[in-house]
Design a protein around this motif. Structure first.
Motif, PDB file in Angstrom:
ATOM      1  N   LEU A   4     -35.877  20.072 -41.880  1.00  0.00           N
ATOM      2  CA  LEU A   4     -36.634  20.369 -43.083  1.00  0.00           C
ATOM      3  C   LEU A   4     -36.691  21.875 -43.279  1.00  0.00           C
ATOM      4  O   LEU A   4     -37.005  22.605 -42.334  1.00  0.00           O
ATOM      5  CB  LEU A   4     -38.065  19.812 -42.965  1.00  0.00           C
ATOM      6  CG  LEU A   4     -38.174  18.317 -42.689  1.00  0.00           C
ATOM      7  CD1 LEU A   4     -39.627  17.940 -42.401  1.00  0.00           C
ATOM      8  CD2 LEU A   4     -37.635  17.508 -43.848  1.00  0.00           C
ATOM      9  N   GLU A   6     -38.368  24.739 -45.754  1.00  0.00           N
ATOM     10  CA  GLU A   6     -39.270  25.078 -46.848  1.00  0.00           C
ATOM     11  C   GLU A   6     -38.838  26.371 -47.533  1.00  0.00           C
ATOM     12  O   GLU A   6     -38.221  27.235 -46.909  1.00  0.00           O
ATOM     13  CB  GLU A   6     -40.709  25.272 -46.342  1.00  0.00           C
ATOM     14  CG  GLU A   6     -41.313  24.082 -45.647  1.00  0.00           C
ATOM     15  CD  GLU A   6     -41.238  24.187 -44.141  1.00  0.00           C
ATOM     16  OE1 GLU A   6     -42.061  23.588 -43.442  1.00  0.00           O
ATOM     17  OE2 GLU A   6     -40.316  24.901 -43.659  1.00  0.00           O
ATOM     18  N   CYS A  22     -39.213  21.726 -50.232  1.00  0.00           N
ATOM     19  CA  CYS A  22     -38.801  21.361 -48.878  1.00  0.00           C
ATOM     20  C   CYS A  22     -37.556  20.500 -48.994  1.00  0.00           C
ATOM     21  O   CYS A  22     -37.608  19.393 -49.533  1.00  0.00           O
ATOM     22  CB  CYS A  22     -39.915  20.614 -48.166  1.00  0.00           C
ATOM     23  SG  CYS A  22     -39.446  19.918 -46.565  1.00  0.00           S
ATOM     24  N   MET A  34     -43.449  11.854 -46.859  1.00  0.00           N
ATOM     25  CA  MET A  34     -43.429  13.314 -46.756  1.00  0.00           C
ATOM     26  C   MET A  34     -44.837  13.874 -46.938  1.00  0.00           C
ATOM     27  O   MET A  34     -45.667  13.268 -47.637  1.00  0.00           O
ATOM     28  CB  MET A  34     -42.507  13.904 -47.821  1.00  0.00           C
ATOM     29  CG  MET A  34     -41.064  13.425 -47.750  1.00  0.00           C
ATOM     30  SD  MET A  34     -40.246  13.891 -46.223  1.00  0.00           S
ATOM     31  CE  MET A  34     -40.282  15.689 -46.327  1.00  0.00           C
ATOM     32  N   TRP A  36     -47.354  17.762 -46.804  1.00  0.00           N
ATOM     33  CA  TRP A  36     -47.527  19.202 -46.634  1.00  0.00           C
ATOM     34  C   TRP A  36     -48.804  19.442 -45.830  1.00  0.00           C
ATOM     35  O   TRP A  36     -49.843  18.810 -46.094  1.00  0.00           O
ATOM     36  CB  TRP A  36     -47.653  19.910 -47.984  1.00  0.00           C
ATOM     37  CG  TRP A  36     -46.380  19.974 -48.762  1.00  0.00           C
ATOM     38  CD1 TRP A  36     -45.958  19.087 -49.726  1.00  0.00           C
ATOM     39  CD2 TRP A  36     -45.359  20.961 -48.647  1.00  0.00           C
ATOM     40  NE1 TRP A  36     -44.729  19.474 -50.219  1.00  0.00           N
ATOM     41  CE2 TRP A  36     -44.350  20.617 -49.586  1.00  0.00           C
ATOM     42  CE3 TRP A  36     -45.185  22.098 -47.862  1.00  0.00           C
ATOM     43  CZ2 TRP A  36     -43.185  21.393 -49.743  1.00  0.00           C
ATOM     44  CZ3 TRP A  36     -44.044  22.858 -48.026  1.00  0.00           C
ATOM     45  CH2 TRP A  36     -43.053  22.502 -48.953  1.00  0.00           C
ATOM     46  N   ILE A  70     -48.126  17.101 -55.579  1.00  0.00           N
ATOM     47  CA  ILE A  70     -46.958  16.819 -54.756  1.00  0.00           C
ATOM     48  C   ILE A  70     -46.018  15.908 -55.533  1.00  0.00           C
ATOM     49  O   ILE A  70     -46.460  15.032 -56.275  1.00  0.00           O
ATOM     50  CB  ILE A  70     -47.363  16.188 -53.408  1.00  0.00           C
ATOM     51  CG1 ILE A  70     -46.182  16.144 -52.444  1.00  0.00           C
ATOM     52  CG2 ILE A  70     -47.980  14.809 -53.608  1.00  0.00           C
ATOM     53  CD1 ILE A  70     -46.577  15.742 -51.014  1.00  0.00           C
ATOM     54  N   ARG A  72     -41.581  14.345 -55.440  1.00  0.00           N
ATOM     55  CA  ARG A  72     -40.329  14.286 -54.688  1.00  0.00           C
ATOM     56  C   ARG A  72     -39.215  13.816 -55.613  1.00  0.00           C
ATOM     57  O   ARG A  72     -39.454  13.047 -56.559  1.00  0.00           O
ATOM     58  CB  ARG A  72     -40.445  13.364 -53.478  1.00  0.00           C
ATOM     59  CG  ARG A  72     -40.682  11.911 -53.812  1.00  0.00           C
ATOM     60  CD  ARG A  72     -40.996  11.103 -52.544  1.00  0.00           C
ATOM     61  NE  ARG A  72     -39.893  11.074 -51.613  1.00  0.00           N
ATOM     62  CZ  ARG A  72     -40.013  10.700 -50.324  1.00  0.00           C
ATOM     63  NH1 ARG A  72     -41.216  10.349 -49.851  1.00  0.00           N
ATOM     64  NH2 ARG A  72     -38.958  10.680 -49.538  1.00  0.00           N
ATOM     65  N   THR A  78     -35.512  16.300 -51.684  1.00  0.00           N
ATOM     66  CA  THR A  78     -36.451  17.411 -51.784  1.00  0.00           C
ATOM     67  C   THR A  78     -37.857  16.925 -52.169  1.00  0.00           C
ATOM     68  O   THR A  78     -38.003  16.037 -53.015  1.00  0.00           O
ATOM     69  CB  THR A  78     -35.966  18.436 -52.822  1.00  0.00           C
ATOM     70  OG1 THR A  78     -34.664  18.905 -52.438  1.00  0.00           O
ATOM     71  CG2 THR A  78     -36.898  19.638 -52.887  1.00  0.00           C
ATOM     72  N   TYR A  94     -47.512  27.243 -44.838  1.00  0.00           N
ATOM     73  CA  TYR A  94     -47.399  25.871 -45.317  1.00  0.00           C
ATOM     74  C   TYR A  94     -46.189  25.198 -44.672  1.00  0.00           C
ATOM     75  O   TYR A  94     -45.084  25.751 -44.682  1.00  0.00           O
ATOM     76  CB  TYR A  94     -47.288  25.841 -46.834  1.00  0.00           C
ATOM     77  CG  TYR A  94     -48.608  26.076 -47.511  1.00  0.00           C
ATOM     78  CD1 TYR A  94     -49.206  27.335 -47.496  1.00  0.00           C
ATOM     79  CD2 TYR A  94     -49.282  25.039 -48.150  1.00  0.00           C
ATOM     80  CE1 TYR A  94     -50.436  27.554 -48.099  1.00  0.00           C
ATOM     81  CE2 TYR A  94     -50.513  25.257 -48.767  1.00  0.00           C
ATOM     82  CZ  TYR A  94     -51.079  26.507 -48.730  1.00  0.00           C
ATOM     83  OH  TYR A  94     -52.299  26.710 -49.325  1.00  0.00           O
ATOM     84  N   TYR A  95     -46.433  24.008 -44.131  1.00  0.00           N
ATOM     85  CA  TYR A  95     -45.395  23.257 -43.432  1.00  0.00           C
ATOM     86  C   TYR A  95     -45.110  21.941 -44.140  1.00  0.00           C
ATOM     87  O   TYR A  95     -46.028  21.233 -44.564  1.00  0.00           O
ATOM     88  CB  TYR A  95     -45.835  22.941 -42.007  1.00  0.00           C
ATOM     89  CG  TYR A  95     -46.049  24.149 -41.132  1.00  0.00           C
ATOM     90  CD1 TYR A  95     -47.291  24.764 -41.055  1.00  0.00           C
ATOM     91  CD2 TYR A  95     -45.003  24.678 -40.372  1.00  0.00           C
ATOM     92  CE1 TYR A  95     -47.495  25.862 -40.254  1.00  0.00           C
ATOM     93  CE2 TYR A  95     -45.206  25.789 -39.566  1.00  0.00           C
ATOM     94  CZ  TYR A  95     -46.447  26.376 -39.515  1.00  0.00           C
ATOM     95  OH  TYR A  95     -46.646  27.472 -38.721  1.00  0.00           O
ATOM     96  N   CYS A  96     -43.849  21.623 -44.200  1.00  0.00           N
ATOM     97  CA  CYS A  96     -43.396  20.333 -44.690  1.00  0.00           C
ATOM     98  C   CYS A  96     -43.230  19.415 -43.475  1.00  0.00           C
ATOM     99  O   CYS A  96     -42.817  19.873 -42.402  1.00  0.00           O
ATOM    100  CB  CYS A  96     -42.068  20.545 -45.400  1.00  0.00           C
ATOM    101  SG  CYS A  96     -41.226  19.078 -45.938  1.00  0.00           S
ATOM    102  N   TRP A 112     -40.889  18.470 -38.589  1.00  0.00           N
ATOM    103  CA  TRP A 112     -41.608  19.567 -39.223  1.00  0.00           C
ATOM    104  C   TRP A 112     -40.641  20.672 -39.600  1.00  0.00           C
ATOM    105  O   TRP A 112     -39.674  20.935 -38.881  1.00  0.00           O
ATOM    106  CB  TRP A 112     -42.661  20.121 -38.270  1.00  0.00           C
ATOM    107  CG  TRP A 112     -43.758  19.156 -37.969  1.00  0.00           C
ATOM    108  CD1 TRP A 112     -43.733  18.134 -37.050  1.00  0.00           C
ATOM    109  CD2 TRP A 112     -45.034  19.088 -38.593  1.00  0.00           C
ATOM    110  NE1 TRP A 112     -44.919  17.449 -37.074  1.00  0.00           N
ATOM    111  CE2 TRP A 112     -45.747  18.016 -38.006  1.00  0.00           C
ATOM    112  CE3 TRP A 112     -45.669  19.836 -39.592  1.00  0.00           C
ATOM    113  CZ2 TRP A 112     -47.048  17.676 -38.388  1.00  0.00           C
ATOM    114  CZ3 TRP A 112     -46.953  19.498 -39.971  1.00  0.00           C
ATOM    115  CH2 TRP A 112     -47.631  18.434 -39.370  1.00  0.00           C
TER     116      TRP A 112
END
Length: 122
Positions: A4, A6, A22, A34, A36, A70, A72, A78, A94-96, A112
């Protein structure tokens, strides 16, 4: 193994907007729920938002509800996070994250990203 990546972070003024992206490496992206998460300096990683496989179900932390969206696009592998009306307390990395099939709001995700910094300043 799903990779992944970002992008879209940066510095923005209070009240501004950013859109995080992402991109996933796996062609079976449509089989992954998915999410965040974010982690501010000195704090634990916290849930921000999640989305189901087909995008019909979305979930938000109370702190971002009404400001973040959010979404997709499975054809593009993505997931996005549109962030509006940003506040200083939104400053974080910020993490996906991805997990097979079932969406959850806890941190029990299998994959992650490396994270992208979002800084909201006055």
């Amino acid at each position: 193994q799903v990779q992944l990546v970002e992008s879209g972070g940066g510095m923005v003024q209070i009240g501004g907007s950013l859109r995080l992206s992402c991109a996933a490496s796996d062609r079976t992206f449509s089989t992954y729920a998915m999410a965040w998460f974010r982690q501010a300096s000195g704090k634990e990683r916290e849930f921000v938002s999640a989305i189901s496989l087909n995008g019909r179900s979305t979930y938000y932390a109370d702190s971002v509800k009404g400001r973040f969206t959010i979404s997709r696009v499975n054809a593009k592998n993505t997931v996005y996070l549109q962030m509006n009306s940003l506040k200083p307390e939104d400053t974080a990395v910020y993490y996906c994250a991805a997990r097979p099939f079932t969406v959850t709001t806890n941190r029990n995700y299998d994959y992650w990203g490396q994270g992208t910094q979002v800084t909201v300043s006055s």
